[in-house]
Design an enzyme around this catalytic site. Structure first.
Site, short mmCIF file in Angstrom:
data_model
loop_
_atom_site.label_atom_id
_atom_site.label_comp_id
_atom_site.label_asym_id
_atom_site.label_seq_id
_atom_site.Cartn_x
_atom_site.Cartn_y
_atom_site.Cartn_z
N HIS A 56 0.81 -1.32 -0.09
CA HIS A 56 0.02 -0.05 0.10
C HIS A 56 0.82 1.15 0.02
CE1 HIS A 56 -3.13 -2.54 2.27
NE2 HIS A 56 -3.71 -2.47 1.14
N LYS A 110 -19.90 -5.00 8.81
CA LYS A 110 -18.70 -6.06 8.97
C LYS A 110 -17.73 -5.69 9.87
CE LYS A 110 -19.24 -7.82 4.20
NZ LYS A 110 -18.74 -7.61 2.96
N ARG A 113 -1.70 -5.95 -8.34
CA ARG A 113 -0.86 -7.02 -8.12
C ARG A 113 -0.59 -8.26 -9.26
NH1 ARG A 113 -2.84 -7.57 -2.23
NH2 ARG A 113 -4.38 -6.80 -3.34
N SER A 128 -2.78 -7.57 3.21
CA SER A 128 -3.15 -7.54 4.52
C SER A 128 -3.60 -8.86 5.21
CB SER A 128 -4.43 -6.53 4.34
OG SER A 128 -4.24 -5.21 4.18
P1 ADP Z 1 -6.29 -5.62 0.11
O1 ADP Z 1 -6.53 -6.13 -1.18
O2 ADP Z 1 -4.97 -6.25 0.50
O3 ADP Z 1 -7.49 -5.93 1.33
P2 ADP Z 1 -6.98 -3.02 0.01
O4 ADP Z 1 -8.40 -3.15 0.10
O5 ADP Z 1 -6.67 -2.34 1.24
O6 ADP Z 1 -6.23 -4.30 0.31
O7 ADP Z 1 -6.49 -2.37 -0.94
C1 ADP Z 1 -6.26 -0.98 -1.55
C2 ADP Z 1 -5.80 -0.87 -2.86
O8 ADP Z 1 -4.45 -1.14 -2.74
C3 ADP Z 1 -6.19 -1.91 -3.89
O9 ADP Z 1 -6.05 -1.16 -5.21
C4 ADP Z 1 -5.19 -3.09 -3.86
O10 ADP Z 1 -5.12 -3.76 -5.06
C5 ADP Z 1 -3.90 -2.20 -3.67
N1 ADP Z 1 -2.77 -3.07 -3.10
C6 ADP Z 1 -3.15 -3.81 -1.94
N2 ADP Z 1 -1.99 -4.66 -1.71
C7 ADP Z 1 -1.07 -4.09 -2.69
C8 ADP Z 1 0.30 -4.55 -2.98
N3 ADP Z 1 1.01 -5.37 -2.14
N4 ADP Z 1 0.85 -3.95 -3.77
C9 ADP Z 1 0.00 -3.01 -4.75
N5 ADP Z 1 -1.08 -2.60 -4.70
C10 ADP Z 1 -1.75 -3.14 -3.33
#
Ligand code: ADP
Length: 170
Positions: free
Chosen positions: A18, A42, A91, A129
């Protein structure tokens, strides 16, 4: 005029993946607002105030970044702050499938905010996460997954579960 992007997600908890997207987003926009989007029905692993605190700790040296939370539609938030873009990270193909759909829905709702995708760095492809939560629940090291400044906070949060699972380091 100041160009504002929003970076929305669950951030449960924030990861190195992130933060990399956020840092790179800051080279494109004057301001990036990290928005913790959550559904009040949730329960996540970390509470929203906990997620906010972790994000603030990781971004305190990043001028141009602010952190907020929102339980409505992301596009409503984008419109509220006059954002010109919604920053997303990709990703793999799985992310692309979900993100493409979301981008099309968001475009209909809020055409003035363009979805901007940045590809994950190779070293962050397997960072999520959920991986952090799983590793932390065993008390395994989180190096490379989350910044050092929050590693202890996350480990402390999972200390009880980790003690039950008895991480042996193998
Ligand atoms: P997750 O998909 O891990 O639950 P979030 O909902 O918090 O994470 O994701 C927010 C944004 O960050 C989304 O666009 C997701 O694709 C991106 N994201 C999550 N993890 C990564 C990563 N390791 N590298 C690049 N982008 C990421």
């Amino acid at each position: 005029m100041e160009r504002t992007a929003i970076y929305a997600g669950s951030f449960d908890p924030v990861t190195e993946g992130h933060l990399d997207i956020l840092r790179r987003g800051l080279t494109l926009f004057d301001r990036v607002i990290v928005v913790i989007t959550h559904n009040p029905d949730k329960r996540g692993c970390f509470t929203v105030p906990e997620r906010e605190a972790l994000l603030r700790k990781c971004t305190r040296d990043m001028p141009g970044v602010s952190v907020d939370s929102w339980s409505g539609l992301t596009t409503a938030y984008a419109r509220r702050v006059g954002a010109c873009a919604m920053l997303r990270g990709l990703r793999d193909g799985g992310d692309w499938q979900a993100e493409q759909r979301l981008a099309l829905i968001n475009r209909r709702l809020c055409p003035e905010a363009e979805t901007v995708f940045l590809t994950a760095l190779p070293e962050h492809m397997a960072v999520s996460s959920s991986a952090v939560r799983e590793l932390a629940s065993y008390g395994a090291p989180l190096t490379g997954y989350v910044p050092a400044c929050i590693e202890e906070d996350i480990r402390a949060r999972f200390a009880e579960a980790a003690a039950r699972r008895n991480w042996t380091g193998v």
